[in-house]
Design an enzyme around this catalytic site. Sequence first.
Site, PDB file in Angstrom:
ATOM      1  N   HIS A 225       8.835   3.389   0.484  1.00  0.00           N
ATOM      2  CA  HIS A 225       9.581   2.744  -0.597  1.00  0.00           C
ATOM      3  C   HIS A 225       8.696   1.805  -1.417  1.00  0.00           C
ATOM      4  CE1 HIS A 225       9.705   0.074   2.788  1.00  0.00           C
ATOM      5  NE2 HIS A 225      10.447  -0.833   2.221  1.00  0.00           N
TER       6      HIS A 225
ATOM      7  N   PHE B 237       1.402 -13.650  -9.895  1.00  0.00           N
ATOM      8  CA  PHE B 237       1.549 -12.457  -9.068  1.00  0.00           C
ATOM      9  C   PHE B 237       0.194 -12.031  -8.517  1.00  0.00           C
ATOM     10  CE2 PHE B 237       2.740  -7.961  -8.303  1.00  0.00           C
ATOM     11  CZ  PHE B 237       3.864  -8.201  -7.529  1.00  0.00           C
TER      12      PHE B 237
ATOM     13  N   ILE C  83       0.853  -1.193   0.000  1.00  0.00           N
ATOM     14  CA  ILE C  83       0.000   0.000   0.000  1.00  0.00           C
ATOM     15  C   ILE C  83       0.888   1.243   0.000  1.00  0.00           C
ATOM     16  CG2 ILE C  83      -1.792   1.260   1.258  1.00  0.00           C
ATOM     17  CD1 ILE C  83      -2.605  -1.513   2.452  1.00  0.00           C
TER      18      ILE C  83
HETATM   19  N1  INI Z   1       6.017  -5.138   2.420  1.00  0.00           N
HETATM   20  C1  INI Z   1       4.792  -5.413   1.939  1.00  0.00           C
HETATM   21  O1  INI Z   1       4.517  -6.566   1.611  1.00  0.00           O
HETATM   22  N2  INI Z   1       3.844  -4.447   1.849  1.00  0.00           N
HETATM   23  C2  INI Z   1       4.101  -3.159   2.228  1.00  0.00           C
HETATM   24  O2  INI Z   1       3.174  -2.311   2.113  1.00  0.00           O
HETATM   25  C3  INI Z   1       5.382  -2.867   2.737  1.00  0.00           C
HETATM   26  N3  INI Z   1       5.675  -1.541   3.232  1.00  0.00           N
HETATM   27  O3  INI Z   1       4.744  -0.788   3.517  1.00  0.00           O
HETATM   28  O4  INI Z   1       6.838  -1.195   3.406  1.00  0.00           O
HETATM   29  C4  INI Z   1       6.350  -3.876   2.810  1.00  0.00           C
HETATM   30  N4  INI Z   1       7.578  -3.628   3.259  1.00  0.00           N
HETATM   31  C5  INI Z   1       8.466  -4.663   3.718  1.00  0.00           C
HETATM   32  C6  INI Z   1       9.306  -5.274   2.617  1.00  0.00           C
HETATM   33  O5  INI Z   1       8.519  -6.058   1.739  1.00  0.00           O
HETATM   34  C7  INI Z   1      10.376  -6.182   3.214  1.00  0.00           C
HETATM   35  O6  INI Z   1       9.770  -7.208   3.953  1.00  0.00           O
HETATM   36  C8  INI Z   1      11.332  -5.441   4.146  1.00  0.00           C
HETATM   37  O7  INI Z   1      11.857  -4.310   3.483  1.00  0.00           O
HETATM   38  C9  INI Z   1      12.498  -6.366   4.565  1.00  0.00           C
HETATM   39  O8  INI Z   1      13.210  -6.816   3.437  1.00  0.00           O
END
Ligand code: INI
Length: 156
Positions: free
Chosen positions: A90, A115, A84
């Site tokens: 990021h 996906f 989201i």
């Molecule tokens: N991961 C998600 O699956 N959805 C998100 O919205 C999200 N946000 O908001 O940052 C997110 N971040 C975590 C990322 O996928 C990794 O797990 C993390 O950066 C560690 O590698």
Amino acid sequence: MPHRLEGHLDAEKYRFGLVLSRFNDAIGERLLDGTLDALRRHGADIEGNVTVARCPGAMELPLVAQKMAETGDYDAVVCLGVVIRGATSHYDLVTRGATRGASRAALDTGVPVLFGVVTTDTIEQAIERAGTKAGNKGADAAEAAIEMADLMQQIG
Ligand code: INI
């Protein structure tokens, strides 16, 4: 008439690996529900032929999908998750990493990697795509997985 190659939506004989990321878990679980329901409705053996793995976030989906695909135990692997923008500085990096990684996992292994990740600006839009107003992206990915599993088998 040309020879037609077309995957059919009969999941009975196929094995599926599902990977669900825990981030935005409340919505992700609804995607998983939709995926399992669609597989079941198309004849999949949920108890015997479906495995669910969980990972931290969408960034980690491709590696788990690739490892599952490499085992040779699955005819298709489905990535499920929720990214989201509103809550993610990021967002673009996460979505790009997940989409590119999933595509690469499929090409590297020859196993379809689908996906089923909802990528939206707001939580409301994500909820809409996880079993409310706008269908269920997990169910859509499940149908694509069945079609691809069958198509790959036909191609041989
Ligand atoms: N991961 C998600 O699956 N959805 C998100 O919205 C999200 N946000 O908001 O940052 C997110 N971040 C975590 C990322 O996928 C990794 O797990 C993390 O950066 C560690 O590698």
